[in-house]
Design a protein around this motif. Sequence first.
Motif, PDB file in Angstrom:
ATOM      1  N   VAL A 178      -7.662  10.549   1.213  1.00  0.00           N
ATOM      2  CA  VAL A 178      -7.658   9.182   0.687  1.00  0.00           C
ATOM      3  C   VAL A 178      -6.675   8.425   1.575  1.00  0.00           C
ATOM      4  CG1 VAL A 178      -7.462   7.773  -1.396  1.00  0.00           C
ATOM      5  CG2 VAL A 178      -7.822  10.246  -1.602  1.00  0.00           C
ATOM      6  N   GLU A 179      -7.181   7.726   2.584  1.00  0.00           N
ATOM      7  CA  GLU A 179      -6.263   7.173   3.578  1.00  0.00           C
ATOM      8  C   GLU A 179      -6.541   5.706   3.897  1.00  0.00           C
ATOM      9  OE1 GLU A 179      -6.537   9.510   7.122  1.00  0.00           O
ATOM     10  OE2 GLU A 179      -8.707   9.387   7.236  1.00  0.00           O
ATOM     11  N   GLY A 180      -5.475   5.026   4.306  1.00  0.00           N
ATOM     12  CA  GLY A 180      -5.591   3.631   4.700  1.00  0.00           C
ATOM     13  C   GLY A 180      -5.361   2.642   3.578  1.00  0.00           C
ATOM     14  N   SER A 181      -4.829   3.106   2.458  1.00  0.00           N
ATOM     15  CA  SER A 181      -4.654   2.226   1.293  1.00  0.00           C
ATOM     16  C   SER A 181      -3.594   1.153   1.500  1.00  0.00           C
ATOM     17  CB  SER A 181      -4.297   3.063   0.061  1.00  0.00           C
ATOM     18  OG  SER A 181      -3.101   3.792   0.278  1.00  0.00           O
ATOM     19  N   ILE A 182      -2.727   1.351   2.502  1.00  0.00           N
ATOM     20  CA  ILE A 182      -1.633   0.410   2.715  1.00  0.00           C
ATOM     21  C   ILE A 182      -2.125  -0.947   3.217  1.00  0.00           C
ATOM     22  CG2 ILE A 182      -1.138   0.947   5.133  1.00  0.00           C
ATOM     23  CD1 ILE A 182       1.844   0.937   4.389  1.00  0.00           C
ATOM     24  N   PHE A 183      -3.378  -1.016   3.671  1.00  0.00           N
ATOM     25  CA  PHE A 183      -3.889  -2.238   4.279  1.00  0.00           C
ATOM     26  C   PHE A 183      -4.447  -3.243   3.274  1.00  0.00           C
ATOM     27  CE2 PHE A 183      -4.310   1.137   7.531  1.00  0.00           C
ATOM     28  CZ  PHE A 183      -3.370   0.645   8.423  1.00  0.00           C
ATOM     29  N   GLY A 184      -4.158  -3.030   1.998  1.00  0.00           N
ATOM     30  CA  GLY A 184      -4.551  -4.011   0.994  1.00  0.00           C
ATOM     31  C   GLY A 184      -5.471  -3.444  -0.068  1.00  0.00           C
ATOM     32  N   PRO A 185      -5.705  -4.222  -1.147  1.00  0.00           N
ATOM     33  CA  PRO A 185      -6.517  -3.748  -2.270  1.00  0.00           C
ATOM     34  C   PRO A 185      -7.929  -3.334  -1.866  1.00  0.00           C
ATOM     35  CG  PRO A 185      -5.300  -5.721  -2.881  1.00  0.00           C
ATOM     36  CD  PRO A 185      -5.120  -5.553  -1.411  1.00  0.00           C
ATOM     37  N   GLU A 186      -8.557  -4.101  -0.998  1.00  0.00           N
ATOM     38  CA  GLU A 186      -9.916  -3.747  -0.595  1.00  0.00           C
ATOM     39  C   GLU A 186      -9.926  -2.431   0.185  1.00  0.00           C
ATOM     40  OE1 GLU A 186     -11.842  -6.881   1.499  1.00  0.00           O
ATOM     41  OE2 GLU A 186     -11.859  -8.258  -0.217  1.00  0.00           O
ATOM     42  N   ALA A 187      -8.933  -2.253   1.025  1.00  0.00           N
ATOM     43  CA  ALA A 187      -8.832  -1.003   1.791  1.00  0.00           C
ATOM     44  C   ALA A 187      -8.588   0.181   0.851  1.00  0.00           C
ATOM     45  CB  ALA A 187      -7.705  -1.102   2.807  1.00  0.00           C
ATOM     46  N   GLU A 189      -9.528   0.385  -2.306  1.00  0.00           N
ATOM     47  CA  GLU A 189     -10.791   0.651  -3.008  1.00  0.00           C
ATOM     48  C   GLU A 189     -11.756   1.410  -2.109  1.00  0.00           C
ATOM     49  OE1 GLU A 189     -12.525  -2.877  -4.595  1.00  0.00           O
ATOM     50  OE2 GLU A 189     -10.750  -3.405  -5.788  1.00  0.00           O
ATOM     51  N   LYS A 190     -11.814   1.023  -0.851  1.00  0.00           N
ATOM     52  CA  LYS A 190     -12.687   1.699   0.109  1.00  0.00           C
ATOM     53  C   LYS A 190     -12.254   3.154   0.301  1.00  0.00           C
ATOM     54  CE  LYS A 190     -14.525   1.184   4.849  1.00  0.00           C
ATOM     55  NZ  LYS A 190     -13.998   2.413   5.476  1.00  0.00           N
ATOM     56  N   ALA A 191     -10.946   3.375   0.384  1.00  0.00           N
ATOM     57  CA  ALA A 191     -10.425   4.729   0.564  1.00  0.00           C
ATOM     58  C   ALA A 191     -10.793   5.618  -0.619  1.00  0.00           C
ATOM     59  CB  ALA A 191      -8.910   4.695   0.742  1.00  0.00           C
ATOM     60  N   VAL A 192     -10.651   5.081  -1.819  1.00  0.00           N
ATOM     61  CA  VAL A 192     -10.991   5.847  -3.022  1.00  0.00           C
ATOM     62  C   VAL A 192     -12.488   6.111  -3.077  1.00  0.00           C
ATOM     63  CG1 VAL A 192     -11.085   5.788  -5.548  1.00  0.00           C
ATOM     64  CG2 VAL A 192      -8.994   5.091  -4.345  1.00  0.00           C
ATOM     65  N   ALA A 193     -13.293   5.107  -2.743  1.00  0.00           N
ATOM     66  CA  ALA A 193     -14.750   5.260  -2.780  1.00  0.00           C
ATOM     67  C   ALA A 193     -15.211   6.331  -1.787  1.00  0.00           C
ATOM     68  CB  ALA A 193     -15.430   3.932  -2.477  1.00  0.00           C
ATOM     69  N   GLU A 194     -14.660   6.304  -0.586  1.00  0.00           N
ATOM     70  CA  GLU A 194     -15.053   7.299   0.419  1.00  0.00           C
ATOM     71  C   GLU A 194     -14.596   8.696   0.019  1.00  0.00           C
ATOM     72  OE1 GLU A 194     -13.402   5.815   4.042  1.00  0.00           O
ATOM     73  OE2 GLU A 194     -15.067   4.410   4.399  1.00  0.00           O
ATOM     74  N   ALA A 195     -13.403   8.800  -0.540  1.00  0.00           N
ATOM     75  CA  ALA A 195     -12.912  10.109  -0.976  1.00  0.00           C
ATOM     76  C   ALA A 195     -13.725  10.626  -2.157  1.00  0.00           C
ATOM     77  CB  ALA A 195     -11.438  10.010  -1.355  1.00  0.00           C
ATOM     78  N   THR A 196     -14.101   9.728  -3.059  1.00  0.00           N
ATOM     79  CA  THR A 196     -14.907  10.132  -4.205  1.00  0.00           C
ATOM     80  C   THR A 196     -16.277  10.619  -3.757  1.00  0.00           C
ATOM     81  OG1 THR A 196     -13.742   8.562  -5.639  1.00  0.00           O
ATOM     82  CG2 THR A 196     -15.882   9.371  -6.404  1.00  0.00           C
ATOM     83  N   ALA A 197     -16.854   9.957  -2.760  1.00  0.00           N
ATOM     84  CA  ALA A 197     -18.134  10.405  -2.211  1.00  0.00           C
ATOM     85  C   ALA A 197     -18.000  11.801  -1.610  1.00  0.00           C
ATOM     86  CB  ALA A 197     -18.627   9.414  -1.161  1.00  0.00           C
ATOM     87  N   ALA A 198     -16.881  12.055  -0.934  1.00  0.00           N
ATOM     88  CA  ALA A 198     -16.637  13.381  -0.375  1.00  0.00           C
ATOM     89  C   ALA A 198     -16.509  14.427  -1.476  1.00  0.00           C
ATOM     90  CB  ALA A 198     -15.378  13.365   0.491  1.00  0.00           C
ATOM     91  N   VAL A 199     -15.861  14.040  -2.563  1.00  0.00           N
ATOM     92  CA  VAL A 199     -15.724  14.937  -3.717  1.00  0.00           C
ATOM     93  C   VAL A 199     -17.096  15.276  -4.298  1.00  0.00           C
ATOM     94  CG1 VAL A 199     -15.037  14.931  -6.150  1.00  0.00           C
ATOM     95  CG2 VAL A 199     -13.368  14.360  -4.375  1.00  0.00           C
ATOM     96  N   LYS A 200     -17.948  14.262  -4.439  1.00  0.00           N
ATOM     97  CA  LYS A 200     -19.278  14.493  -5.000  1.00  0.00           C
ATOM     98  C   LYS A 200     -20.071  15.464  -4.124  1.00  0.00           C
ATOM     99  CE  LYS A 200     -18.763  11.608  -8.445  1.00  0.00           C
ATOM    100  NZ  LYS A 200     -18.665  12.111  -9.843  1.00  0.00           N
ATOM    101  N   ALA A 201     -19.923  15.329  -2.826  1.00  0.00           N
ATOM    102  CA  ALA A 201     -20.626  16.241  -1.903  1.00  0.00           C
ATOM    103  C   ALA A 201     -20.119  17.669  -2.079  1.00  0.00           C
ATOM    104  CB  ALA A 201     -20.444  15.773  -0.472  1.00  0.00           C
ATOM    105  N   LEU A 202     -18.818  17.818  -2.223  1.00  0.00           N
ATOM    106  CA  LEU A 202     -18.248  19.148  -2.386  1.00  0.00           C
ATOM    107  C   LEU A 202     -18.681  19.801  -3.702  1.00  0.00           C
ATOM    108  CD1 LEU A 202     -14.594  18.614  -1.090  1.00  0.00           C
ATOM    109  CD2 LEU A 202     -16.398  19.960  -0.009  1.00  0.00           C
ATOM    110  N   THR A 203     -18.721  19.005  -4.753  1.00  0.00           N
ATOM    111  CA  THR A 203     -19.102  19.586  -6.048  1.00  0.00           C
ATOM    112  C   THR A 203     -20.586  19.898  -6.099  1.00  0.00           C
ATOM    113  OG1 THR A 203     -19.154  17.323  -6.956  1.00  0.00           O
ATOM    114  CG2 THR A 203     -17.192  18.624  -7.377  1.00  0.00           C
TER     115      THR A 203
END
Length: 209
Positions: A178-187, A189-203
């Motif tokens: 979950v990386e790049g969150s320091i660049f603002g709220p949108e960043a 949200e994007k970091a969480v969304a991408e990490a969550t997608a990775a989690v879904k793939a793993l599960t």
Amino acid sequence: MRNILFIITSPRGAESLSTKVARTLVDDLKRAAPGTTVVTRDLGAEPLPHLEATALGGFFTPADQQTADQKAAAALSDTLIAELKAADTIVIASAMINFTITSTLKSWFDHVTRAGITFRYTEDGRPEGLVTGKKVYLVVATGGVYSKPPLDAIDFQTPYIKHMLGFLGMTDVEIVRVEGSIFGPEAAEKAVAEATAAVKALTREALAA
């Protein structure tokens, strides 16, 4: 049935991105394996004591010779090791603080890394991990992007955790960033969304296995 040890490290509580994504992972793993049990160690909310003379003395003193304080310190370590050994799956939510792990996660590693119990040295002096047969999911959160140059050179979080896990015998490790969150709220949200997608793939992979 799966037994999960869920380790939370961030001091940010509900605001923690590593915890948020890791909770999604734990919930998905539970759905994939009905009857799953989860033991949660929230090191952010309930920090472990750092090692000091009493604890170290207890680790290296025979049980029948320990003082009452040494017994108490060793008992905490024994409990943490028992939790680790009982789990077949470990989920670690690790928040980067000043380029590395939190001091609370370092304390956890210090308590569970004990010669003759979780690792040993062979006759030729090589370390051998004794905590084997585990699947580890490592969710690491960083404000910047540390998965590639130039910041990967100062990521002392992920390499350290992987080294310690491997030292103890855990080499089957999946990493979710979950990386790049320091660049603002949108960043963020994007970091969480991408990490969550990775989690879904793993599960999905876990469900198919």
